[in-house]
Design a protein around this motif. Structure first.
Motif, PDB file in Angstrom:
ATOM      1  N   LEU A  37     -46.400  15.796 -55.815  1.00 18.14           N
ATOM      2  CA  LEU A  37     -45.884  16.408 -57.155  1.00 18.14           C
ATOM      3  C   LEU A  37     -47.499  16.257 -57.795  1.00 18.14           C
ATOM      4  O   LEU A  37     -47.400  17.214 -58.491  1.00 18.14           O
ATOM      5  CB  LEU A  37     -45.407  15.004 -58.141  1.00 18.14           C
ATOM      6  CG  LEU A  37     -43.844  14.725 -57.672  1.00 18.14           C
ATOM      7  CD1 LEU A  37     -43.296  13.715 -58.265  1.00 18.14           C
ATOM      8  CD2 LEU A  37     -43.069  16.221 -58.090  1.00 18.14           C
ATOM      9  N   SER A  52     -48.851  19.714 -56.622  1.00 17.70           N
ATOM     10  CA  SER A  52     -48.150  20.921 -56.969  1.00 17.70           C
ATOM     11  C   SER A  52     -48.096  20.844 -58.787  1.00 17.70           C
ATOM     12  O   SER A  52     -47.186  21.805 -59.327  1.00 17.70           O
ATOM     13  CB  SER A  52     -46.520  20.829 -56.689  1.00 17.70           C
ATOM     14  OG  SER A  52     -45.825  19.939 -56.876  1.00 17.70           O
ATOM     15  N   ARG A  53     -48.876  20.122 -59.406  1.00 15.39           N
ATOM     16  CA  ARG A  53     -48.470  19.957 -60.835  1.00 15.39           C
ATOM     17  C   ARG A  53     -48.879  21.399 -61.495  1.00 15.39           C
ATOM     18  O   ARG A  53     -48.344  21.677 -62.555  1.00 15.39           O
ATOM     19  CB  ARG A  53     -49.469  18.793 -61.416  1.00 15.39           C
ATOM     20  CG  ARG A  53     -50.804  19.033 -61.144  1.00 15.39           C
ATOM     21  CD  ARG A  53     -51.666  17.618 -61.861  1.00 15.39           C
ATOM     22  NE  ARG A  53     -53.143  17.807 -61.477  1.00 15.39           N
ATOM     23  CZ  ARG A  53     -53.679  17.235 -60.313  1.00 15.39           C
ATOM     24  NH1 ARG A  53     -53.277  16.839 -59.495  1.00 15.39           N
ATOM     25  NH2 ARG A  53     -54.903  17.558 -60.239  1.00 15.39           N
ATOM     26  N   ILE A  80     -46.148  23.606 -61.128  1.00 16.38           N
ATOM     27  CA  ILE A  80     -45.125  23.314 -61.944  1.00 16.38           C
ATOM     28  C   ILE A  80     -45.259  23.538 -63.303  1.00 16.38           C
ATOM     29  O   ILE A  80     -44.235  24.052 -64.140  1.00 16.38           O
ATOM     30  CB  ILE A  80     -44.824  21.673 -61.599  1.00 16.38           C
ATOM     31  CG1 ILE A  80     -44.109  21.406 -60.210  1.00 16.38           C
ATOM     32  CG2 ILE A  80     -43.596  21.091 -62.705  1.00 16.38           C
ATOM     33  CD1 ILE A  80     -43.874  19.939 -59.714  1.00 16.38           C
ATOM     34  N   ILE A  85     -41.988  21.799 -54.692  1.00 12.40           N
ATOM     35  CA  ILE A  85     -42.315  20.467 -54.364  1.00 12.40           C
ATOM     36  C   ILE A  85     -41.959  20.276 -52.635  1.00 12.40           C
ATOM     37  O   ILE A  85     -42.677  19.540 -52.254  1.00 12.40           O
ATOM     38  CB  ILE A  85     -41.143  19.277 -55.079  1.00 12.40           C
ATOM     39  CG1 ILE A  85     -41.726  19.593 -56.577  1.00 12.40           C
ATOM     40  CG2 ILE A  85     -41.467  18.004 -54.488  1.00 12.40           C
ATOM     41  CD1 ILE A  85     -40.743  18.688 -57.574  1.00 12.40           C
TER      42      ILE A  85
END
Length: 294
Positions: free
Chosen positions: A148, A151-152, A155, A234
């Motif tokens: 997470l 990949s922030r 996102i 994700i």
């Protein structure tokens, strides 16, 4: 150093190895008992919210809650005592979770009046956050957190794009439908767009014109199309993280061909600040700088 100081230092070392470590039988037994205690205490909170069960077993659940509160208070005190850096542990994520898990029961004493029943209920529900204490014992949770974190940016870009679509659809519906059909303002129309894009469809605001229904249909199709996007982002990062960990473990195995004892992978969790997102070849905690137990 006097004999008493040496004994105290030895006691702190043993407690630190049992409470924060994973590579001893006593440490694994401590973790196992704590996991069961957390699970049972969360279950007790859930059952306590059922009125029929509460009426019949109120005294038992009340005594059980106090028993767990005393147990977790003792655990929190021992963690502060045995940690070489108590301040770092107290300010860490798991340190705050440990504190939150015991505070509500004690804070109820500060709100004895009937006017504060809602506050008491909120404090009692806060005990459910004890389930976060289980995260430190789930190794795969660290992989998910790192995925997470990696990949922030993607996102955030995805959420920004979705928000842009919501504003566009909401503004269009405000112009096409207007206040006479329930779209009284652009924020209210954006609310309708959020409900529609997420495929919830409450039905409290609906388009009446043919053009508005066409825009609504497009928004619904768009909502289905974007569902898979965050899952793909994700999932890709999870695969990358697993591949990186596999490469690290293979490289470590080539350097150290001897078989590792059970619990060595989990020992990469810092026993002082409880940060667990370390690389497989890390030797020092990236948060507090403490040497990692390997």
């Amino acid at each position: 150093m006097s004999a008493d100081e040496q004994n105290q230092s030895s006691l702190k070392t043993r407690l630190n190895r049992i409470i924060f470590g994973y590579d001893t039988r006593a440490g694994r037994l401590f973790d196992l008992v704590l996991i069961h205690a957390i699970t049972i205490s969360v279950l007790a909170v859930l059952l306590d919210s059922v009125s029929s069960i509460n009426e019949q077993y109120h005294d038992f659940l009340y005594a059980l809650e106090w028993g767990f509160t005393v147990l977790f208070t003792l655990e929190y005190g021992l963690r502060l005592y045995s940690s070489q850096k108590p301040g770092a542990y107290a300010r860490s994520f798991y340190g705050l979770v440990d504190l939150i898990s015991i505070l509500p029961t004690y804070l109820v004493f500060l709100f004895p009046g009937a006017a504060y029943l809602i506050v008491i209920r909120i404090l009692r529900v806060l005990r459910i956050f004890r389930i976060l204490k289980l995260m430190r014992y789930i190794g795969e949770a660290n992989v998910l957190i790192r995925a997470l974190r990696q990949s922030r940016a993607k996102i955030f870009l995805f959420l920004f794009s979705v928000m842009t679509l919501m504003i566009i659809f909401g503004s269009l519906m405000f112009v096409v439908e207007g206040p006479e059909n329930g779209f009284t303002s652009i924020p209210a129309s954006i609310y309708w767009a959020i409900v529609t894009l997420t495929t919830v469809g409450y039905g409290d605001i609906t388009p009446h014109t043919y053009l508005g229904r066409g825009i609504a249909a497009l928004a619904m199709i768009t909502g289905y199309a974007i569902i898979a996007v965050p899952t793909g982002i994700i999932s890709s990062e999870l695969i990358t993280e697993h591949q990186r960990m596999s490469q690290m473990e293979k490289a470590d195995a080539r350097k150290n061909p001897e078989p590792k004892a059970a619990g060595d992978i989990q020992s990469l969790c810092c026993r002082h600040c409880q940060h667990a997102g370390h690389d497989a070849d890390a030797h020092y905690c990236k948060v507090c700088g403490t040497a990692l137990a390997r």
